[in-house]
Design a protein around this motif. Structure first.
Motif, PDB file in Angstrom:
ATOM      1  N   LEU A  88      -7.713  -7.085  -4.243  1.00 39.53           N
ATOM      2  CA  LEU A  88      -6.256  -7.036  -4.365  1.00 39.53           C
ATOM      3  C   LEU A  88      -5.848  -7.342  -5.804  1.00 39.53           C
ATOM      4  O   LEU A  88      -5.007  -6.657  -6.392  1.00 39.53           O
ATOM      5  N   ALA A  89      -6.448  -8.378  -6.375  1.00 43.56           N
ATOM      6  CA  ALA A  89      -6.136  -8.743  -7.760  1.00 43.56           C
ATOM      7  C   ALA A  89      -6.407  -7.578  -8.709  1.00 43.56           C
ATOM      8  O   ALA A  89      -5.598  -7.268  -9.588  1.00 43.56           O
ATOM      9  N   ALA A  90      -7.548  -6.917  -8.522  1.00 44.36           N
ATOM     10  CA  ALA A  90      -7.919  -5.800  -9.403  1.00 44.36           C
ATOM     11  C   ALA A  90      -6.935  -4.639  -9.283  1.00 44.36           C
ATOM     12  O   ALA A  90      -6.601  -3.987 -10.286  1.00 44.36           O
ATOM     13  N   SER A  91      -6.441  -4.388  -8.081  1.00 44.19           N
ATOM     14  CA  SER A  91      -5.481  -3.299  -7.868  1.00 44.19           C
ATOM     15  C   SER A  91      -4.199  -3.554  -8.651  1.00 44.19           C
ATOM     16  O   SER A  91      -3.647  -2.643  -9.277  1.00 44.19           O
ATOM     17  N   VAL A  92      -3.726  -4.800  -8.631  1.00 47.91           N
ATOM     18  CA  VAL A  92      -2.513  -5.149  -9.384  1.00 47.91           C
ATOM     19  C   VAL A  92      -2.776  -5.048 -10.882  1.00 47.91           C
ATOM     20  O   VAL A  92      -1.939  -4.546 -11.643  1.00 47.91           O
ATOM     21  N   SER A 133       4.249 -12.611  -1.063  1.00 43.85           N
ATOM     22  CA  SER A 133       4.410 -12.123   0.307  1.00 43.85           C
ATOM     23  C   SER A 133       4.513 -10.605   0.408  1.00 43.85           C
ATOM     24  O   SER A 133       4.112 -10.013   1.411  1.00 43.85           O
ATOM     25  N   ALA A 134       5.047  -9.968  -0.620  1.00 45.17           N
ATOM     26  CA  ALA A 134       5.173  -8.508  -0.599  1.00 45.17           C
ATOM     27  C   ALA A 134       3.829  -7.808  -0.456  1.00 45.17           C
ATOM     28  O   ALA A 134       3.762  -6.647  -0.032  1.00 45.17           O
ATOM     29  N   TYR A 135       2.743  -8.515  -0.791  1.00 48.09           N
ATOM     30  CA  TYR A 135       1.406  -7.921  -0.736  1.00 48.09           C
ATOM     31  C   TYR A 135       0.640  -8.257   0.546  1.00 48.09           C
ATOM     32  O   TYR A 135      -0.498  -7.803   0.717  1.00 48.09           O
ATOM     33  N   LEU A 136       1.230  -9.015   1.456  1.00 50.16           N
ATOM     34  CA  LEU A 136       0.493  -9.532   2.608  1.00 50.16           C
ATOM     35  C   LEU A 136      -0.083  -8.462   3.524  1.00 50.16           C
ATOM     36  O   LEU A 136      -1.111  -8.681   4.171  1.00 50.16           O
ATOM     37  N   ILE A 184       9.889  -8.060   3.474  1.00 44.89           N
ATOM     38  CA  ILE A 184      10.025  -6.652   3.859  1.00 44.89           C
ATOM     39  C   ILE A 184       8.619  -6.121   4.106  1.00 44.89           C
ATOM     40  O   ILE A 184       7.801  -6.087   3.181  1.00 44.89           O
ATOM     41  N   PRO A 185       8.289  -5.771   5.357  1.00 45.20           N
ATOM     42  CA  PRO A 185       6.920  -5.320   5.643  1.00 45.20           C
ATOM     43  C   PRO A 185       6.591  -4.008   4.945  1.00 45.20           C
ATOM     44  O   PRO A 185       7.386  -3.063   4.965  1.00 45.20           O
ATOM     45  N   ARG A 186       5.440  -3.987   4.290  1.00 49.18           N
ATOM     46  CA  ARG A 186       4.959  -2.769   3.642  1.00 49.18           C
ATOM     47  C   ARG A 186       3.507  -2.566   4.057  1.00 49.18           C
ATOM     48  O   ARG A 186       2.606  -3.227   3.554  1.00 49.18           O
ATOM     49  N   GLU A 187       3.304  -1.637   5.003  1.00 49.67           N
ATOM     50  CA  GLU A 187       1.963  -1.347   5.501  1.00 49.67           C
ATOM     51  C   GLU A 187       1.486   0.005   4.971  1.00 49.67           C
ATOM     52  O   GLU A 187       2.275   0.835   4.551  1.00 49.67           O
ATOM     53  N   ASN A 188       0.160   0.193   5.032  1.00 48.72           N
ATOM     54  CA  ASN A 188      -0.458   1.459   4.630  1.00 48.72           C
ATOM     55  C   ASN A 188      -0.050   1.878   3.219  1.00 48.72           C
ATOM     56  O   ASN A 188       0.257   3.049   2.951  1.00 48.72           O
ATOM     57  N   ILE A 189      -0.065   0.901   2.335  1.00 48.73           N
ATOM     58  CA  ILE A 189       0.300   1.139   0.946  1.00 48.73           C
ATOM     59  C   ILE A 189      -0.567   0.225   0.081  1.00 48.73           C
ATOM     60  O   ILE A 189      -0.948  -0.869   0.498  1.00 48.73           O
ATOM     61  N   SER A 190      -0.898   0.676  -1.103  1.00 50.50           N
ATOM     62  CA  SER A 190      -1.776  -0.115  -1.965  1.00 50.50           C
ATOM     63  C   SER A 190      -1.005  -1.181  -2.728  1.00 50.50           C
ATOM     64  O   SER A 190       0.215  -1.088  -2.895  1.00 50.50           O
TER      65      SER A 190
END
Length: 346
Positions: A25-29, A236-239, A326-332
């Motif tokens: 996750l860190a690398a993606s950001v 939280s936006a990345y959960l 705000i739920p954000r699923e199926n997204i990088s």
């Protein structure tokens, strides 16, 4: 300003979130231009090395390593007895013998052995929760050319951090998920909203201020810039993003929560942290008496959590989540970073 300070393209730090992320996750950001963060406080030395290797292979861009620097208090026999007495009905329910529980703290502050491990990697940024480490450790970290940041929950803490070596300060408002970063006072009544705290810190602290808490949309990000923040920290936006390791129980609780269903609680570690309300918080109260000091509360709660989760329940799990979600699923994670920073004025 933090873009120049940390040599990043967008003024966003991904908040370190132990238990729901790893180096991926860190690398993606990082690859999206932000500052990805790796939570290190609960990693063994071997796990830390493995994650550092993965992170350094996955990105050549600057990243942040996060550690705790709390003082480990004594866990007295009386504190243990009072805590176990409060939890006794649950021990009986899940057939947990008190004698099976250790007295070992699950979270350790940064120490020299950790410094020796991370030194060859020369991370661009090292961040801290609960203040700053001993000056000798801080001096070693800065000798690598590494920037140091830490969390403040009051303007007094922000001033202290700036005066004691922090290159920037994270202003953590009451809305933020996970552990509060307070260290000068445990009085939660002193804490303010992110907007209020950012404005106070910008007015009274000379180093860059990074806003954290309740930042879920591009408009929230833009508002923090208007208030004078040099950047934002978002967790939280990345959960629920593709790279998150958030458990199904945690994900389900986040998606099922009603508005205003998070609260600050000391039940899971001994220090206040914000998460989705669950069974143990509702039945014992979010901040009951006789919770032992950080991090000893987690010993007994983790035993209950393990049993409950095996049976498919999250009633004893720390379901960390910010107040605004705000739920954000199926997204990088990279896509989320880009969405959040759309309205940041360069």
């Amino acid at each position: 300003m933090i873009r120049t300070l940390f040599d990043i393209s967008v003024a966003l730090i991904q908040a370190p979130m132990a238990g729901v992320q790893d180096a991926n996750l860190a690398a993606s950001v990082c690859e999206a231009g932000g500052l990805g963060s790796l939570p290190c406080a609960m990693l063994s030395n071997q796990q830390l090395i493995e994650q550092l290797e993965l992170l350094s292979r996955s990105t050549s861009k600057p990243y942040n390593l996060n550690f705790f620097c709390h003082s480990t208090l004594q866990y007295t026999k009386l504190q243990k007895q009072q805590w176990h007495s409060l939890l006794a009905p649950y021990f009986n329910e899940y057939a947990i013998a008190e004698s099976s529980l250790t007295d070992e703290a699950s979270r350790q502050p940064i120490n020299q052995s950790v410094i020796d491990i991370i030194a060859p990697y020369k991370p661009a940024v090292v961040s801290f929760h609960f203040g700053l480490p001993a000056p000798s450790l801080l001096e070693q970290i800065k000798s690598w050319g590494t920037k140091v940041i830490s969390t403040a929950t009051t303007v007094e803490e922000a001033k202290w951090l700036a005066d004691n070596g922090a290159d920037a300060v994270i202003a953590q408002g009451l809305e933020a998920g996970g552990h509060r970063g307070h260290f000068l006072s445990m009085d939660l009544s002193l804490h303010k909203s992110t907007a209020e705290l950012v404005q106070e810190c910008v007015a009274h602290v000379s180093v860059p201020i990074i806003a954290a808490g309740g930042i879920a949309t591009e408009d929230d990000v833009a508002n923090m810039q208007t208030l004078g923040a040099s950047g934002v920290q978002v967790g939280s936006a990345y959960l629920l993003c593709n790279e998150a390791t958030t458990s199904k129980l945690h994900r389900d609780a986040i998606l099922a929560q009603q508005k205003d269903s998070t609260a600050l609680t000391t039940l899971f570690s001994g220090r206040a942290a914000r998460g989705v309300c669950n069974r143990v918080m509702q039945e014992l109260g979010a901040i009951p008496a006789h919770v032992p000091p950080f991090p000893y509360a987690s010993i007994a709660i983790t035993a209950l959590r393990s049993r409950a989760e095996l049976l498919g329940g999250s009633g004893f799990s720390p379901l960390w989540c910010g107040q605004k979600y705000i739920p954000r699923e199926n997204i990088s994670a990279a896509q989320i970073t880009q969405i959040l920073m759309q309205k940041w004025s360069v």
